[in-house]
Design an enzyme around this catalytic site. Structure first.
Site, mmCIF file in Angstrom:
data_model
loop_
_atom_site.group_PDB
_atom_site.id
_atom_site.type_symbol
_atom_site.label_atom_id
_atom_site.label_comp_id
_atom_site.label_asym_id
_atom_site.label_seq_id
_atom_site.Cartn_x
_atom_site.Cartn_y
_atom_site.Cartn_z
ATOM 1 N N ASP A 69 54.445 0.233 9.094
ATOM 2 C CA ASP A 69 53.987 -0.219 7.778
ATOM 3 C C ASP A 69 54.765 0.534 6.705
ATOM 4 O O ASP A 69 54.849 1.765 6.735
ATOM 5 C CB ASP A 69 52.492 0.045 7.618
ATOM 6 C CG ASP A 69 51.892 -0.719 6.449
ATOM 7 O OD1 ASP A 69 52.527 -1.679 5.973
ATOM 8 O OD2 ASP A 69 50.784 -0.367 6.016
ATOM 9 N N HIS B 290 52.274 -0.321 -6.679
ATOM 10 C CA HIS B 290 51.252 0.214 -5.775
ATOM 11 C C HIS B 290 51.480 1.695 -5.505
ATOM 12 O O HIS B 290 50.529 2.497 -5.550
ATOM 13 C CB HIS B 290 51.273 -0.565 -4.458
ATOM 14 C CG HIS B 290 50.340 -0.002 -3.426
ATOM 15 N ND1 HIS B 290 48.973 -0.075 -3.537
ATOM 16 C CD2 HIS B 290 50.585 0.673 -2.267
ATOM 17 C CE1 HIS B 290 48.404 0.515 -2.499
ATOM 18 N NE2 HIS B 290 49.355 0.981 -1.709
ATOM 19 N N GLU C 254 44.468 -4.065 2.033
ATOM 20 C CA GLU C 254 45.798 -4.088 1.433
ATOM 21 C C GLU C 254 46.454 -5.415 1.780
ATOM 22 O O GLU C 254 46.616 -5.743 2.958
ATOM 23 C CB GLU C 254 46.654 -2.916 1.931
ATOM 24 C CG GLU C 254 46.137 -1.578 1.441
ATOM 25 C CD GLU C 254 47.059 -0.408 1.742
ATOM 26 O OE1 GLU C 254 46.920 0.638 1.081
ATOM 27 O OE2 GLU C 254 47.940 -0.551 2.625
ATOM 28 N N GLU D 79 49.406 -7.704 2.365
ATOM 29 C CA GLU D 79 50.779 -7.427 2.739
ATOM 30 C C GLU D 79 51.424 -8.645 3.400
ATOM 31 O O GLU D 79 50.751 -9.605 3.770
ATOM 32 C CB GLU D 79 50.846 -6.237 3.699
ATOM 33 C CG GLU D 79 50.181 -4.977 3.176
ATOM 34 C CD GLU D 79 50.475 -3.747 4.016
ATOM 35 O OE1 GLU D 79 51.484 -3.771 4.775
ATOM 36 O OE2 GLU D 79 49.713 -2.767 3.915
ATOM 37 N N ASP E 238 46.110 -4.785 5.856
ATOM 38 C CA ASP E 238 46.062 -3.430 6.374
ATOM 39 C C ASP E 238 44.767 -2.782 5.890
ATOM 40 O O ASP E 238 44.717 -2.158 4.835
ATOM 41 C CB ASP E 238 47.286 -2.643 5.883
ATOM 42 C CG ASP E 238 47.284 -1.211 6.355
ATOM 43 O OD1 ASP E 238 46.713 -0.938 7.427
ATOM 44 O OD2 ASP E 238 47.859 -0.352 5.659
ATOM 45 N N ARG F 272 39.534 4.687 2.614
ATOM 46 C CA ARG F 272 40.131 5.559 1.602
ATOM 47 C C ARG F 272 39.579 6.988 1.633
ATOM 48 O O ARG F 272 40.306 7.929 1.306
ATOM 49 C CB ARG F 272 39.944 4.959 0.209
ATOM 50 C CG ARG F 272 40.588 3.600 0.014
ATOM 51 C CD ARG F 272 42.075 3.647 0.233
ATOM 52 N NE ARG F 272 42.699 2.352 -0.086
ATOM 53 C CZ ARG F 272 43.970 2.051 0.115
ATOM 54 N NH1 ARG F 272 44.770 2.952 0.651
ATOM 55 N NH2 ARG F 272 44.445 0.873 -0.208
ATOM 56 N N GLN G 229 41.271 8.540 4.595
ATOM 57 C CA GLN G 229 42.687 8.683 4.236
ATOM 58 C C GLN G 229 42.897 9.832 3.256
ATOM 59 O O GLN G 229 43.834 10.620 3.397
ATOM 60 C CB GLN G 229 43.202 7.380 3.621
ATOM 61 C CG GLN G 229 44.666 7.437 3.201
ATOM 62 C CD GLN G 229 45.098 6.201 2.428
ATOM 63 O OE1 GLN G 229 44.291 5.337 2.100
ATOM 64 N NE2 GLN G 229 46.389 6.099 2.150
ATOM 65 N N LYS H 221 43.904 4.424 8.619
ATOM 66 C CA LYS H 221 44.616 3.146 8.674
ATOM 67 C C LYS H 221 44.599 2.502 10.062
ATOM 68 O O LYS H 221 44.780 1.290 10.183
ATOM 69 C CB LYS H 221 46.087 3.374 8.290
ATOM 70 C CG LYS H 221 46.307 3.835 6.863
ATOM 71 C CD LYS H 221 46.231 2.670 5.907
ATOM 72 C CE LYS H 221 46.759 3.043 4.540
ATOM 73 N NZ LYS H 221 46.892 1.874 3.663
ATOM 74 N N THR I 270 44.216 -3.819 11.788
ATOM 75 C CA THR I 270 45.172 -4.534 10.948
ATOM 76 C C THR I 270 45.081 -6.000 11.344
ATOM 77 O O THR I 270 45.239 -6.335 12.521
ATOM 78 C CB THR I 270 46.610 -4.036 11.164
ATOM 79 O OG1 THR I 270 46.677 -2.639 10.867
ATOM 80 C CG2 THR I 270 47.595 -4.796 10.284
ATOM 81 N N GLU J 187 43.085 0.129 -6.342
ATOM 82 C CA GLU J 187 43.812 -0.076 -7.602
ATOM 83 C C GLU J 187 42.999 -0.925 -8.568
ATOM 84 O O GLU J 187 42.979 -0.662 -9.772
ATOM 85 C CB GLU J 187 45.139 -0.771 -7.334
ATOM 86 C CG GLU J 187 46.137 0.018 -6.512
ATOM 87 C CD GLU J 187 47.339 -0.835 -6.182
ATOM 88 O OE1 GLU J 187 48.286 -0.880 -6.981
ATOM 89 O OE2 GLU J 187 47.326 -1.470 -5.105
#
Length: 370
Positions: free
Chosen positions: A99, A106, A167, A169, A199, A203, A206, A219, A223, A322
């Site tokens: 990834d 971002h 996420e 992607e 993904d 948080r 993480q 993570k 996925t 975000e």
């Protein structure tokens, strides 16, 4: 949007009582390729054997399918299976998974959140496409429930993640391998096509483990990818975003590999973001070049992803962290509900289009931790 002759994404399907096999999406049906083309490579339960045939075979087969669907429906018609009669499976066997982190917006946004005393970008970010190795065994097909993960949340704290995120992607699927010790050749010689990818990210896990190791347990739990892989040949290309400073020679673009793809993210059927892929700073040819410049090999079924797709405006951000920065502006859903991070039972769906083509969708529902 069109599932017509200019699209023709590949997937793996089965009918009740039958084994999975390769098909192509056309309209609201799936063309059974083993039966229509009399080629047993498509009787396999994954795209890997076909992808390993290489670029010439990909092009010739795509041309043959288009011609048959366009002019020989007496042959293909009996082998078009309505979507409501099929189950969709993982389209390919994932070998390795990498990834990347290719959106300037971002990287800047999340960098400021995790490292508030900086401008967001690490010193190397504009010099190379940053990436990390993920876990191929937890890549799942769209529709697979996602269990809220457990992990360390801080010093002496362990439990289920309270900050479950997504996420949006784009994933790139490798068909043709490369030898160990030699950098990969041009993108189109190795990459078969693209798939939408989510993904999932915890948080709080993480944030605690992030420095200095980078992404790991926050993570690696899940996925999700779309059941459809759109051939690279079908996608409209645009020039890549200007880069400053100029990258090293092995990363300099030889062709236009920006992709004109529009993404849409929804939670419980409410659209919350529309990220533009065309604004990504690092392009897939650069990702591939960097991933193999040290001599690392490629295998059929390798998957590498773009990292979160985000644009400069709030409504173009491809992750909840975000969109709801500092929790001051939560996402509003129908019925008055709000979200900062995902709740149990939430369904996240990512869709994308490329001009008149649709890349389908990837969807997953958060399941209560047991």
């Amino acid at each position: 949007m069109s599932w017509g002759l200019d699209n023709l994404p590949y997937g793996v399907f089965s009918r009740r009582g039958e084994s999975p096999r390769v098909g192509v999406r056309y309209g609201d049906s799936v063309l059974d390729l083993a039966a229509a083309l009399h080629d047993e490579v498509f009787a396999a339960p994954s795209l890997n054997p076909f992808m390993a045939r290489g670029r010439s075979a990909w092009h010739d087969t795509r041309t043959l399918i288009r011609n048959k669907l366009d002019s020989d429906r007496s042959v293909t018609g009996p082998h078009l299976v309505p979507l409501e009669q099929v189950r969709l499976h993982m389209p390919f066997e994932v070998a390795d998974y990498v990834d990347f982190y290719c959106s300037l917006e971002h990287a800047s946004n999340v960098g400021k959140i995790f490292r508030p005393d900086t401008d967001g970008l690490t010193p190397n970010w504009r010099h190379l496409p940053i990436g990390y190795h993920g876990r191929s065994g937890t890549v799942v097909v769209s529709g697979t429930p996602v269990t809220r993960p457990h992990g360390q949340l801080g010093a002496g704290r362990f439990g289920p993640s309270a900050k479950l995120d997504i996420e949006a992607e784009l994933g790139f699927v490798v068909g043709v391998p490369s030898e160990m010790g030699s950098p990969a050749g041009p993108l189109e010689e190795h990459v078969f096509g693209v798939t939408l990818l989510n993904d999932w990210s915890a948080r709080d896990i993480q944030g605690w483990e992030y420095v200095p190791l980078g992404p790991f347990l926050g993570k690696s739990f899940a996925t999700s990818i779309s059941p459809w892989v759109t051939p690279l040949e079908a996608l409209p290309r645009v020039p890549g975003r200007p880069q400053d400073p100029a990258p090293l020679d092995y990363l300099r673009r030889r062709e236009d590999w920006g992709l004109d793809i529009s993404v849409e993210v929804s939670i419980n059927d409410e659209v919350v973001s529309r990220p533009p892929y065309s604004g990504m700073y690092w392009t897939p040819d650069q990702m591939l070049a960097h991933m193999t410049v040290n001599g690392a090999s490629l295998r059929t079924g390798d998957l590498f992803a773009s990292g979160t797709i985000s644009g400069p405006r709030r409504e173009e951000r491809g992750s909840l962290i975000e969109l709801t920065w500092n929790g001051s502006d939560p996402i509003k859903l129908p019925g008055g509900e709000t979200r900062t991070f995902l709740e149990n039972g939430d369904t996240v769906t990512i869709r994308a289009t490329a001009g008149d083509l649709t890349l389908g969708e990837v969807s997953g529902t958060v399941r209560q931790v047991t």
